[in-house]
Scaffold this active site. Structure first.
Site, PDB file in Angstrom:
ATOM      1  N   CYS A  73      10.132  -5.484   6.487  1.00 24.29           N
ATOM      2  CA  CYS A  73      11.521  -6.376   6.578  1.00 24.29           C
ATOM      3  C   CYS A  73      11.876  -6.867   7.867  1.00 24.29           C
ATOM      4  O   CYS A  73      12.547  -7.932   7.958  1.00 24.29           O
ATOM      5  CB  CYS A  73      12.552  -5.739   5.801  1.00 24.29           C
ATOM      6  SG  CYS A  73      12.067  -5.247   4.193  1.00 24.29           S
ATOM      7  N   VAL A 125     -10.117   3.125   1.204  1.00 20.97           N
ATOM      8  CA  VAL A 125     -10.648   3.861  -0.206  1.00 20.97           C
ATOM      9  C   VAL A 125     -11.054   2.689  -1.199  1.00 20.97           C
ATOM     10  O   VAL A 125     -10.446   1.859  -1.314  1.00 20.97           O
ATOM     11  CB  VAL A 125      -9.420   4.564  -0.832  1.00 20.97           C
ATOM     12  CG1 VAL A 125      -9.990   5.390  -2.230  1.00 20.97           C
ATOM     13  CG2 VAL A 125      -9.028   5.817   0.270  1.00 20.97           C
TER      14      VAL A 125
END
Length: 451
Positions: free
Chosen positions: A44, A82
């Site tokens: 943010c 992954v």
């Protein structure tokens, strides 16, 4: 034998899951795999890093792999992706992006926190050296470097959501002429049109050009984008930032057999469990239950990701905690004003067939004679029969953050329309009007005053 917890993704949801798991189980083997270089960063804060409000990169990336190993005994493998989850045998396939090496790892519990990616309408646009998305710290680095080296005079921001608005402010403040293009017929499509119109008018007063109801069809220029062609005009630009929203990263989970919800994000229950045994999900890749909508929604916010990660990490280590849901709360700064909201907008309520009353409040955050007093516009939507507060939108100066958070706290603990007029809030002229904006809204909704 110690439990092995594998976490895929190392930003808000993933790192929170890891630290909470460690607090619960000092003996567990905990490993995080992340395909990026940076972990646990403040996403943010990226627009403010570009706008030089945040001075150094270290301020938004305060923790690295060494920190997590030393403080929490958590192994973090950056630049490791992954690529496959074998839920039957509790294994994952991992690729080291630095070396190309591939290997398998096993887990007892798995947390998927793969986040989200920006929506890009035309992949070829990204081949141009002045077209950007803001996804992570590296993408912010690229934008920042381009501005410092090329000194662009004109920027085009495609999209007027959270990030687009924050970028608009920060680019304008460092002297870049900003144009914004929005496909919908209003800025901030999550808001109601009447509130969005106030924001648009204010931003235009700051010198920003805004075109709504237009679609960028093409970007002209070979190496760099020189012009953007919409369905209505041609816009000159020295740089283009695509801020059209994000999509949950669900391919890995989907290929493993994890259920995807109607929001196209991973479906989890109140315990952050997926449909597959011992597999949890948290953060921007997953949808979450909204107490006001009484349904699952997609709200990719850091605050929500942290809470989801906390529940996932605790439950992966044997606890039985539930996250009842969110209120769909949001806030952002735009120049000297603040926009905040919770719940649903009027279009959503109408689509659900709800009968509602709409109330408007125009008030000051503190008495007009006090320094820093500013006007605040509040819109409240209430379900007629139940008096349940369905949505609140606020636009104003100082005090908007305090006001929305007061509403959130009250609604979280069961407040209805009738309760707000008598809520016992603090008062002193430097901080509030005698009847705070929240109390005033309650009085107005009682019918005691005209809004």
């Amino acid at each position: 034998m110690s439990k092995r917890i594998v976490i895929i993704g190392g930003v808000a949801g993933g790192t929170t899951a890891a630290t909470q798991a460690r607090r619960n189980d000092r003996d567990a083997e905990i490993i995080i795999y992340d395909r990026d270089k940076d972990i646990s960063y403040s996403g943010c804060s990226l627009p403010y890093y570009i706008g030089k409000i945040v001075n150094t990169r270290r301020e938004i990336v305060p923790r690295d792999s060494k920190y997590f190993k030393e403080k929490f005994n958590v192994d973090v493998k950056i630049l490791h992706e992954v690529t496959y989850i074998d839920s039957k045998n509790k294994k994952v396939k991992v690729k080291n992006l630095s070396t190309g090496e591939e290997f398998e790892d096993h887990y007892d519990k798995l947390v998927i926190a793969t986040g989200a990616s920006p929506f890009i309408p035309n992949k070829e646009w990204m081949d141009k050296d002045n077209v950007f998305v803001l996804r992570n710290v590296e993408s912010a680095d690229r934008i920042k470097k381009y501005i410092e080296e090329k000194n662009p005079k004109k920027a085009l921001i495609v999209g007027t959501g959270f990030i687009g608005m924050e970028l608009c402010e920060n680019l304008t403040e460092i002297g870049i002429d900003v144009t914004m293009v929005e496909l919908k017929d209003q800025v901030m499509p999550t808001l109601d049109r009447d509130m969005a119109n106030r924001i648009e008018e204010y931003i235009k007063e700051k010198g920003v050009t805004i075109y709504t109801g237009e679609e960028v069809k093409s970007l002209l220029g070979e190496k760099s984008a020189k012009k953007a062609v919409t369905d209505k005009r041609v816009i000159d630009a020295d740089m283009v930032i695509l801020s059209i929203g994000i999509r949950a990263n669900v391919d890995l989970a989907l290929n493993a057999g994890v259920n995807i919800g109607k929001t196209k994000a991973i479906r989890v229950n109140e315990k952050m469990e997926t449909n597959l045994e011992d597999i949890y999900a948290a953060g921007d890749c997953a949808e979450i239950y909204s107490l006001i909508h009484e349904d699952y929604v997609y709200r990719p916010l850091g605050t929500t990701a942290n809470k989801m990660g906390r529940i996932a990490g605790k439950n992966a280590t044997g606890e039985d905690l539930s996250y009842e849901g969110i209120l769909s709360t949001g806030i952002f700064k735009i120049f000297d004003k603040t926009v905040a909201f919770l719940g649903m907008n009027q279009r959503e309520a109408e689509a659900l067939g709800k009968k509602v009353d709409i109330h408007y409040v125009k008030t000051y955050n503190k008495p007009p004679f006090m320094s820093g007093a500013s006007i605040m516009y509040i819109k409240i939507m209430v379900e007629k029969e139940s008096e349940k507060i369905l949505g609140i939108q606020i636009f104003g100066g100082e005090g908007v953050d305090k006001t929305i958070d007061t509403y959130v706290a009250a609604i979280t603990f069961g407040a209805r329309k009738r309760d707000l007029a008598l809520i016992d809030l603090s008062y002193s002229p430097p901080y509030s009007t005698v009847n705070s904006p929240v109390i005033q809204s309650g009085v107005i909704m009682e019918g005691s005053l005209e809004s």
